[in-house]
Design a protein around this motif. Structure first.
Motif, PDB file in Angstrom:
ATOM      1  N   CYS A 233     -17.273 -13.075 -35.362  1.00 45.66           N
ATOM      2  CA  CYS A 233     -18.361 -11.900 -35.827  1.00 45.66           C
ATOM      3  C   CYS A 233     -18.207 -11.864 -37.307  1.00 45.66           C
ATOM      4  CB  CYS A 233     -18.228 -10.632 -35.221  1.00 45.66           C
ATOM      5  SG  CYS A 233     -18.815 -10.363 -33.682  1.00 45.66           S
ATOM      6  N   ASP A 276      -8.285   0.738 -32.132  1.00 47.49           N
ATOM      7  CA  ASP A 276      -9.382   1.465 -31.550  1.00 47.49           C
ATOM      8  C   ASP A 276     -10.567   1.898 -32.100  1.00 47.49           C
ATOM      9  OD1 ASP A 276     -10.337   2.744 -29.460  1.00 47.49           O
ATOM     10  OD2 ASP A 276      -8.599   4.271 -29.118  1.00 47.49           O
ATOM     11  N   GLN A 278     -13.715   2.057 -31.235  1.00 44.88           N
ATOM     12  CA  GLN A 278     -14.630   2.844 -30.462  1.00 44.88           C
ATOM     13  C   GLN A 278     -14.185   4.619 -30.659  1.00 44.88           C
ATOM     14  OE1 GLN A 278     -17.402   1.962 -29.770  1.00 44.88           O
ATOM     15  NE2 GLN A 278     -16.929   0.026 -30.404  1.00 44.88           N
ATOM     16  N   THR A 279     -13.159   4.607 -30.852  1.00 47.83           N
ATOM     17  CA  THR A 279     -12.533   6.372 -30.954  1.00 47.83           C
ATOM     18  C   THR A 279     -12.845   6.711 -32.287  1.00 47.83           C
ATOM     19  OG1 THR A 279     -10.767   6.030 -29.087  1.00 47.83           O
ATOM     20  CG2 THR A 279     -10.662   7.896 -30.736  1.00 47.83           C
ATOM     21  N   PRO A 282     -17.736   6.057 -32.658  1.00 49.76           N
ATOM     22  CA  PRO A 282     -18.014   5.571 -31.268  1.00 49.76           C
ATOM     23  C   PRO A 282     -19.489   4.691 -31.264  1.00 49.76           C
ATOM     24  CG  PRO A 282     -17.301   7.854 -31.335  1.00 49.76           C
ATOM     25  CD  PRO A 282     -17.117   7.381 -32.815  1.00 49.76           C
ATOM     26  N   GLY A 283     -19.538   3.699 -30.371  1.00 53.64           N
ATOM     27  CA  GLY A 283     -20.745   3.065 -30.419  1.00 53.64           C
ATOM     28  C   GLY A 283     -21.074   1.993 -31.564  1.00 53.64           C
ATOM     29  N   ASN A 285     -20.406  -1.781 -33.339  1.00 53.03           N
ATOM     30  CA  ASN A 285     -20.550  -2.918 -32.640  1.00 53.03           C
ATOM     31  C   ASN A 285     -19.150  -3.674 -32.539  1.00 53.03           C
ATOM     32  OD1 ASN A 285     -22.967  -2.703 -31.688  1.00 53.03           O
ATOM     33  ND2 ASN A 285     -23.785  -3.426 -33.889  1.00 53.03           N
ATOM     34  N   PRO A 287     -15.756  -4.493 -30.968  1.00 54.64           N
ATOM     35  CA  PRO A 287     -14.970  -4.140 -29.713  1.00 54.64           C
ATOM     36  C   PRO A 287     -13.452  -3.849 -29.943  1.00 54.64           C
ATOM     37  CG  PRO A 287     -15.306  -6.447 -30.132  1.00 54.64           C
ATOM     38  CD  PRO A 287     -15.991  -5.915 -31.346  1.00 54.64           C
ATOM     39  N   LEU A 288     -13.180  -3.351 -28.839  1.00 60.50           N
ATOM     40  CA  LEU A 288     -11.624  -3.159 -28.893  1.00 60.50           C
ATOM     41  C   LEU A 288     -10.789  -4.372 -28.497  1.00 60.50           C
ATOM     42  CD1 LEU A 288      -9.977  -0.036 -27.457  1.00 60.50           C
ATOM     43  CD2 LEU A 288      -9.050  -2.233 -27.501  1.00 60.50           C
ATOM     44  N   VAL A 289     -10.554  -5.249 -29.249  1.00 62.10           N
ATOM     45  CA  VAL A 289      -9.652  -6.488 -29.029  1.00 62.10           C
ATOM     46  C   VAL A 289      -8.270  -6.167 -28.479  1.00 62.10           C
ATOM     47  CG1 VAL A 289      -9.336  -8.733 -29.623  1.00 62.10           C
ATOM     48  CG2 VAL A 289     -11.315  -7.700 -30.163  1.00 62.10           C
ATOM     49  N   PRO A 290      -8.003  -6.480 -27.237  1.00 63.16           N
ATOM     50  CA  PRO A 290      -6.512  -6.249 -26.972  1.00 63.16           C
ATOM     51  C   PRO A 290      -5.358  -7.118 -27.727  1.00 63.16           C
ATOM     52  CG  PRO A 290      -7.486  -7.278 -25.243  1.00 63.16           C
ATOM     53  CD  PRO A 290      -8.544  -7.148 -26.014  1.00 63.16           C
TER      54      PRO A 290
ATOM     55  N   VAL B  38     -18.876   3.977 -24.238  1.00 61.80           N
ATOM     56  CA  VAL B  38     -18.845   2.857 -25.451  1.00 61.80           C
ATOM     57  C   VAL B  38     -17.219   2.501 -25.588  1.00 61.80           C
ATOM     58  CG1 VAL B  38     -20.555   4.127 -26.740  1.00 61.80           C
ATOM     59  CG2 VAL B  38     -18.201   4.904 -27.097  1.00 61.80           C
ATOM     60  N   TYR B  78     -27.431   1.286 -20.901  1.00 64.78           N
ATOM     61  CA  TYR B  78     -26.572   1.109 -22.454  1.00 64.78           C
ATOM     62  C   TYR B  78     -26.006  -0.300 -22.356  1.00 64.78           C
ATOM     63  CZ  TYR B  78     -23.044   1.443 -25.654  1.00 64.78           C
ATOM     64  OH  TYR B  78     -22.186   1.313 -26.909  1.00 64.78           O
ATOM     65  N   ARG B  85     -27.894  -7.878 -27.011  1.00 68.60           N
ATOM     66  CA  ARG B  85     -27.392  -7.751 -28.202  1.00 68.60           C
ATOM     67  C   ARG B  85     -26.522  -8.959 -28.342  1.00 68.60           C
ATOM     68  NH1 ARG B  85     -22.808  -6.247 -30.975  1.00 68.60           N
ATOM     69  NH2 ARG B  85     -22.099  -4.856 -29.267  1.00 68.60           N
TER      70      ARG B  85
END
Lengths: 307, 190
Positions: A233, A276, A278-279, A282-283, A285, A287-290, B38, B78, B85
């Motif tokens: 991305c 983190d 998304q914390t 939130p929402g 785009n 992602p949480l990549v481990p 999410v 969702y 997307r």
């Protein structure tokens, strides 16, 4: 560096200046009229009733109507005269393409003369005293560009390109905010506008156009970035990462804030964001990549070195 | 002489009307908007990687956590929107177009699956790639994203209509909506 107070009453650019010159006379005139109306109303209420007196309302109502028409016409004319130069084209403006996305800003400085073009995110740098033409577009939904101290608002609409021209006149850091509700994280979609002297701007521009350099300590972090999905991305010019859907990170650490004005740009904030997202927002785009602790350590060392 | 009518309460609503009205309002409190998850807890997200695959990479069983979550990647609007997307973001239309396929990639709309219609098989196809040009995406997407994309692709070519649909496209529709009734080999039969 988080930008000052957002206020249209402290202008730092030509367009905000013009609006302010229109604003104060309008407030003064309308305030006077409001006071006059209140006085007449008070007089009418306090006056003793005289039922036998003849009613002569005709002249008063006529005069008030004529006065109202005059004031409205006058203000319309003043508004036209003041705002006309705002949309006028300028000579040899600096062109910047600004694109709104959910929920961040992508700024493209096209090639100009000897300066090569580049893409950056969430921070605009503008030279003092030179007209700038912002070409506004949107990727997904309607956003709106608004720096109260400089210019705006102007909507950014998918499929329709708008432009905004103004001249910054006072150096400083100004905060812009998306001014059209655009989804979950609309409130956390901010942009910093840095107005600086032309020579500083030229220096910034040269640094931004260069590819990323990795210091020895951070080389491991670069490998993490390339091994993990980050590059799918994000772009970092000078590495294999060439994703187009996320912000360009080539000179990430040179910006004042992280994630469109959400956090200050520190290594700790970078680590928190990557660990983190998304914390914190939130929402969004990202992602949480481990990642393992060592990977995160190396990755933030590298990202913090991207000045 | 007027007939004496029954006395009416002044407020306009009698007790006999108020009770069912109150019950309806109470029942409305039970309505819940579809949950938007999410953020998956990291251990849950890690468990999503545990697909039991057959040796040939076709067929298998999704991890237990997929069922515990309530199969959200197929039925949650969702999650489907996120899948849609990702479908656009990660270049799927390059070969599969809007689902109708091209010379480089098979159609996803016609109800015909080269490797079977199970969601775990679609997940494996995206994660590990397939012979014939499908590239692996395991280094490009997180496991949660792989599931979101797999769920969206499965709904695209589903045999039955679905109550959950992703957001509408901004472009002119070039194909039926994702939650339409059964897929067909030909778009229109003569």
């Amino acid at each position: 560096m988080t930008g000052g107070w957002q206020s249209a009453l402290a202008p730092g650019g030509s367009s905000a200046d013009a609006i302010l010159r229109l604003f104060w006379p309008t407030v003064a005139l309308l305030g006077l009229i409001w006071l006059a109306v209140l006085l007449v109303l008070a007089a009418a209420l306090l006056r003793r009733a005289r039922p036998e007196a003849p009613r002569r309302a005709g002249a008063v109502v006529g005069a008030a109507t004529a006065g109202t028409v005059l004031v409205v016409i006058g203000l319309t004319l003043a508004s036209y005269l003041v705002t006309r130069p705002i949309s006028a084209a300028a000579d040899a403006p600096l062109i910047v393409q600004l694109r709104g996305l959910q929920w961040w800003w992508q700024a493209t400085y096209p090639e100009e003369g000897e300066a090569s073009g580049f893409v950056t995110a969430n921070e605009l740098h503008l030279p003092l005293g030179r007209p700038v033409r912002l070409e506004l577009s949107a990727e997904d939904v309607i956003h709106s560009f608004w720096v109260p101290n400089l210019a705006g608002k102007q909507d950014m609409i998918p499929g329709r390109d708008n432009a905004l021209t103004f001249t910054p006149t006072v150096p400083g850091v100004y905060r812009a905010q998306c001014a059209e509700f655009c989804g979950l994280q609309h409130a956390r979609m901010a942009l910093l506008v840095v107005v600086e002297p032309p020579e500083e701007f030229a220096r910034w521009r040269a640094v931004q156009a260069a590819p990323a350099t990795a210091e020895a300590l951070a080389a491991e972090g670069r490998q993490v970035f390339e091994r993990q999905p980050c590059g799918a991305c994000h772009t970092v010019r000078g590495t294999g990462a060439a994703g187009r859907t996320g912000p360009d990170l080539t000179h990430l650490a040179s910006r004042g804030t992280l994630a469109a004005g959400l956090l200050p740009m520190t290594r700790g904030a970078l680590a928190a964001w990557i660990a983190d997202p998304q914390t914190l927002k939130p929402g969004n785009n990202m992602p949480l990549v481990p990642l393992s602790a060592d990977e995160l350590q190396a990755l933030t060392a590298w990202l913090a070195s991207l000045r | 002489m007027r007939k004496p009518s029954r006395p009416r309460p002044a407020a306009g609503v009698s007790v006999r009307q108020a009770v069912p009205l109150g019950l309806v309002l109470l029942a409305l409190c039970g309505c819940r908007r579809e949950a938007r998850e999410v953020r998956l807890d990291p251990p849950v997200a890690a468990a999503l990687a545990g697909v039991a695959a057959m040796p040939n990479g076709i067929g298998g069983r999704p991890p237990e956590v997929y069922f515990v979550l309530g199969k959200p990647y197929r039925g949650n609007a969702y999650q489907l929107s996120e899948g849609k997307r990702l479908y656009a973001w990660f270049g799927c239309p390059e070969c599969h177009r809007d689902g109708e396929g091209s010379g480089r990639g098979p159609s996803l709309l016609d109800g015909w699956w080269n490797h079977g219609p199970g969601i775990e098989t679609i997940y494996l196809s995206i994660r590990d790639g397939r012979p014939g040009g499908m590239p692996p995406y395991r280094t490009r997407l997180t496991h949660e994203q792989l599931w979101q994309l797999a769920g969206y692709v499965q709904v695209l070519g589903a045999y039955s209509a679905s109550a959950a649909a992703p957001g509408r496209s901004d472009q002119v529709q070039s194909r039926p909506a994702e939650n339409r009734a059964p897929a067909r080999f030909a778009p229109l039969e003569p």
